[in-house]
Design an enzyme around this catalytic site. Sequence first.
Site, PDB file in Angstrom:
ATOM      1  N   ASP A 128      89.369  68.491 -14.067  1.00  0.00           N
ATOM      2  CA  ASP A 128      88.444  67.374 -14.226  1.00  0.00           C
ATOM      3  C   ASP A 128      88.503  66.823 -15.653  1.00  0.00           C
ATOM      4  O   ASP A 128      88.791  67.560 -16.598  1.00  0.00           O
ATOM      5  CB  ASP A 128      87.023  67.861 -13.896  1.00  0.00           C
ATOM      6  CG  ASP A 128      86.082  66.702 -13.609  1.00  0.00           C
ATOM      7  OD1 ASP A 128      86.560  65.563 -13.458  1.00  0.00           O
ATOM      8  OD2 ASP A 128      84.864  66.935 -13.547  1.00  0.00           O
ATOM      9  N   ARG A 168      87.530  60.513 -18.356  1.00  0.00           N
ATOM     10  CA  ARG A 168      86.805  60.492 -19.633  1.00  0.00           C
ATOM     11  C   ARG A 168      87.752  60.664 -20.818  1.00  0.00           C
ATOM     12  O   ARG A 168      87.529  60.107 -21.890  1.00  0.00           O
ATOM     13  CB  ARG A 168      85.714  61.589 -19.630  1.00  0.00           C
ATOM     14  CG  ARG A 168      84.465  61.161 -18.865  1.00  0.00           C
ATOM     15  CD  ARG A 168      83.570  62.302 -18.560  1.00  0.00           C
ATOM     16  NE  ARG A 168      84.166  63.165 -17.545  1.00  0.00           N
ATOM     17  CZ  ARG A 168      83.828  64.429 -17.348  1.00  0.00           C
ATOM     18  NH1 ARG A 168      82.932  65.003 -18.118  1.00  0.00           N
ATOM     19  NH2 ARG A 168      84.393  65.139 -16.390  1.00  0.00           N
ATOM     20  N   HIS A 223      95.081  59.996 -15.858  1.00  0.00           N
ATOM     21  CA  HIS A 223      95.742  60.725 -14.764  1.00  0.00           C
ATOM     22  C   HIS A 223      97.215  60.987 -15.086  1.00  0.00           C
ATOM     23  O   HIS A 223      97.747  62.038 -14.728  1.00  0.00           O
ATOM     24  CB  HIS A 223      95.603  59.947 -13.449  1.00  0.00           C
ATOM     25  CG  HIS A 223      94.188  59.856 -12.963  1.00  0.00           C
ATOM     26  ND1 HIS A 223      93.343  60.948 -12.918  1.00  0.00           N
ATOM     27  CD2 HIS A 223      93.447  58.808 -12.503  1.00  0.00           C
ATOM     28  CE1 HIS A 223      92.155  60.579 -12.457  1.00  0.00           C
ATOM     29  NE2 HIS A 223      92.189  59.283 -12.211  1.00  0.00           N
ATOM     30  N   TRP A 262      88.999  59.546  -1.821  1.00  0.00           N
ATOM     31  CA  TRP A 262      89.344  58.246  -1.227  1.00  0.00           C
ATOM     32  C   TRP A 262      88.298  57.189  -1.571  1.00  0.00           C
ATOM     33  O   TRP A 262      88.563  55.991  -1.465  1.00  0.00           O
ATOM     34  CB  TRP A 262      89.444  58.347   0.299  1.00  0.00           C
ATOM     35  CG  TRP A 262      90.521  59.263   0.788  1.00  0.00           C
ATOM     36  CD1 TRP A 262      90.343  60.486   1.357  1.00  0.00           C
ATOM     37  CD2 TRP A 262      91.942  59.026   0.771  1.00  0.00           C
ATOM     38  NE1 TRP A 262      91.562  61.038   1.687  1.00  0.00           N
ATOM     39  CE2 TRP A 262      92.561  60.152   1.349  1.00  0.00           C
ATOM     40  CE3 TRP A 262      92.750  57.977   0.326  1.00  0.00           C
ATOM     41  CZ2 TRP A 262      93.946  60.266   1.486  1.00  0.00           C
ATOM     42  CZ3 TRP A 262      94.132  58.089   0.470  1.00  0.00           C
ATOM     43  CH2 TRP A 262      94.710  59.213   1.041  1.00  0.00           C
ATOM     44  N   LEU A 265     106.192  82.295  -9.346  1.00  0.00           N
ATOM     45  CA  LEU A 265     104.871  81.671  -9.188  1.00  0.00           C
ATOM     46  C   LEU A 265     104.728  80.954  -7.838  1.00  0.00           C
ATOM     47  O   LEU A 265     105.623  80.195  -7.446  1.00  0.00           O
ATOM     48  CB  LEU A 265     104.660  80.666 -10.326  1.00  0.00           C
ATOM     49  CG  LEU A 265     103.355  79.858 -10.267  1.00  0.00           C
ATOM     50  CD1 LEU A 265     102.157  80.752 -10.564  1.00  0.00           C
ATOM     51  CD2 LEU A 265     103.400  78.695 -11.252  1.00  0.00           C
ATOM     52  N   ARG A 317      87.237  75.362 -14.271  1.00  0.00           N
ATOM     53  CA  ARG A 317      86.948  73.936 -14.120  1.00  0.00           C
ATOM     54  C   ARG A 317      86.863  73.323 -15.508  1.00  0.00           C
ATOM     55  O   ARG A 317      86.027  73.729 -16.327  1.00  0.00           O
ATOM     56  CB  ARG A 317      85.638  73.690 -13.360  1.00  0.00           C
ATOM     57  CG  ARG A 317      85.366  72.181 -13.243  1.00  0.00           C
ATOM     58  CD  ARG A 317      84.204  71.810 -12.379  1.00  0.00           C
ATOM     59  NE  ARG A 317      84.151  70.353 -12.256  1.00  0.00           N
ATOM     60  CZ  ARG A 317      83.820  69.698 -11.165  1.00  0.00           C
ATOM     61  NH1 ARG A 317      83.460  70.343 -10.088  1.00  0.00           N
ATOM     62  NH2 ARG A 317      83.817  68.381 -11.160  1.00  0.00           N
ATOM     63  N   SER A 334      82.438  71.472  -6.148  1.00  0.00           N
ATOM     64  CA  SER A 334      82.913  70.192  -5.602  1.00  0.00           C
ATOM     65  C   SER A 334      83.778  70.341  -4.350  1.00  0.00           C
ATOM     66  O   SER A 334      84.832  69.700  -4.243  1.00  0.00           O
ATOM     67  CB  SER A 334      83.679  69.402  -6.672  1.00  0.00           C
ATOM     68  OG  SER A 334      82.832  69.088  -7.739  1.00  0.00           O
TER      69      SER A 334
HETATM   70  C1  FPP Z   1      89.490  64.531 -11.944  1.00  0.00           C
HETATM   71  O1  FPP Z   1      89.312  63.800 -13.139  1.00  0.00           O
HETATM   72  C2  FPP Z   1      90.897  64.493 -11.584  1.00  0.00           C
HETATM   73  C3  FPP Z   1      91.379  64.010 -10.407  1.00  0.00           C
HETATM   74  C4  FPP Z   1      90.516  63.490  -9.343  1.00  0.00           C
HETATM   75  C5  FPP Z   1      92.814  63.956 -10.131  1.00  0.00           C
HETATM   76  C6  FPP Z   1      93.630  65.067 -10.668  1.00  0.00           C
HETATM   77  C7  FPP Z   1      95.028  64.574 -10.738  1.00  0.00           C
HETATM   78  C8  FPP Z   1      95.929  64.880 -11.679  1.00  0.00           C
HETATM   79  C9  FPP Z   1      95.707  65.896 -12.706  1.00  0.00           C
HETATM   80  C10 FPP Z   1      97.269  64.194 -11.722  1.00  0.00           C
HETATM   81  C11 FPP Z   1      98.062  64.165 -10.468  1.00  0.00           C
HETATM   82  C12 FPP Z   1      98.315  65.491  -9.866  1.00  0.00           C
HETATM   83  C13 FPP Z   1      99.535  66.043  -9.644  1.00  0.00           C
HETATM   84  C14 FPP Z   1      99.613  67.341  -8.942  1.00  0.00           C
HETATM   85  C15 FPP Z   1     100.765  65.440 -10.091  1.00  0.00           C
HETATM   86  P1  FPP Z   1      88.392  62.523 -13.118  1.00  0.00           P
HETATM   87  O2  FPP Z   1      89.237  61.328 -12.933  1.00  0.00           O
HETATM   88  O3  FPP Z   1      87.308  62.691 -12.106  1.00  0.00           O
HETATM   89  O4  FPP Z   1      87.809  62.556 -14.556  1.00  0.00           O
HETATM   90  P2  FPP Z   1      86.385  62.033 -14.997  1.00  0.00           P
HETATM   91  O5  FPP Z   1      85.375  62.990 -14.429  1.00  0.00           O
HETATM   92  O6  FPP Z   1      86.466  62.113 -16.479  1.00  0.00           O
HETATM   93  O7  FPP Z   1      86.217  60.627 -14.499  1.00  0.00           O
END
Ligand code: FPP
Length: 260
Positions: free
Chosen positions: A13, A17, A30, A62, A124, A179, A187
């Site tokens: 997560d 931010r 991302h 989604w 792994l 987390r 979650s």
């Molecule tokens: C949560 O952060 C993160 C996600 C919903 C997506 C996680 C995806 C990646 C790390 C990249 C793609 C994955 C792979 C396996 C290549 P958030 O966007 O909710 O952060 P926030 O809480 O700060 O808004």
Amino acid sequence: MNQTPQHIAVIMDGNGRWAKKRLMPRTVGHVRGAANVRHMVKACNDLDIRYLTLFAFSSENWRRPPDEVSALMGLFLQYLENEVAEMKAAGIRLRVIGDRSAFAPLLQSRIDQAEQDTAHNTRLNLTIAANYGGQWDVLNAMRAWQIAHPHKTLQEMDANALAAHLSTAELPDPELLIRTGGESRISNFLLWQTAYTELYFTDAYWPDFDSAALKAAIDWYAQRVRRFGRTDDQVSAEPQSAVEKADKAMPDLAARFKIS
Ligand code: FPP
């Protein structure tokens, strides 16, 4: 206590931010998050961690803006296209859990191919949870159990039988869940599988969570005393391995005493 987790699960997560703090679009966060997946997989493989399970996209994600959803799908596809050859060389086995039927056909076929290409690897075990939800997993397992046992009633199902139909049936339960991003909740991640998992919450945003931060989480875990429902005195009288063995027998006990 000096124990190393064999299975680490991560809720990655804080990408959004991380980007916002730098006045950049969320999708940049991302991209950096995906780069960190690569670092973390390597770090875990180097540390001889046997299982790493990453929450990449929840069944609730989604609901995000369509451009963010498609950026995440694109990153997942790109990750598979760029990393599988290296995974093969490094002995990493990839599995994807979650309802993949909602993904574009190209992404589905890349996932199938990546799983096949790495199926014989023995270092792994990397599991990516994508369009995954813990409630979905449990419901799905119950339905699969019923299909496998059409003449039985739910009264005859026990914890081991249900776990055998979860998407994680081939994996041990995680001992440590990390987390990032400062929130303290599960979650809808591995709800069943984290019943006795040690939970580690850190304020670090996922793109900043580096191998030193991973080491700190593993060191924190090493200090935990895992009781699995027993008392402190019972635990200190026995080696930790015996306590963990007792945990593995627990679903049988629960079934015997009809604890649900
Ligand atoms: C949560 O952060 C993160 C996600 C919903 C997506 C996680 C995806 C990646 C790390 C990249 C793609 C994955 C792979 C396996 C290549 P958030 O966007 O909710 O952060 P926030 O809480 O700060 O808004």
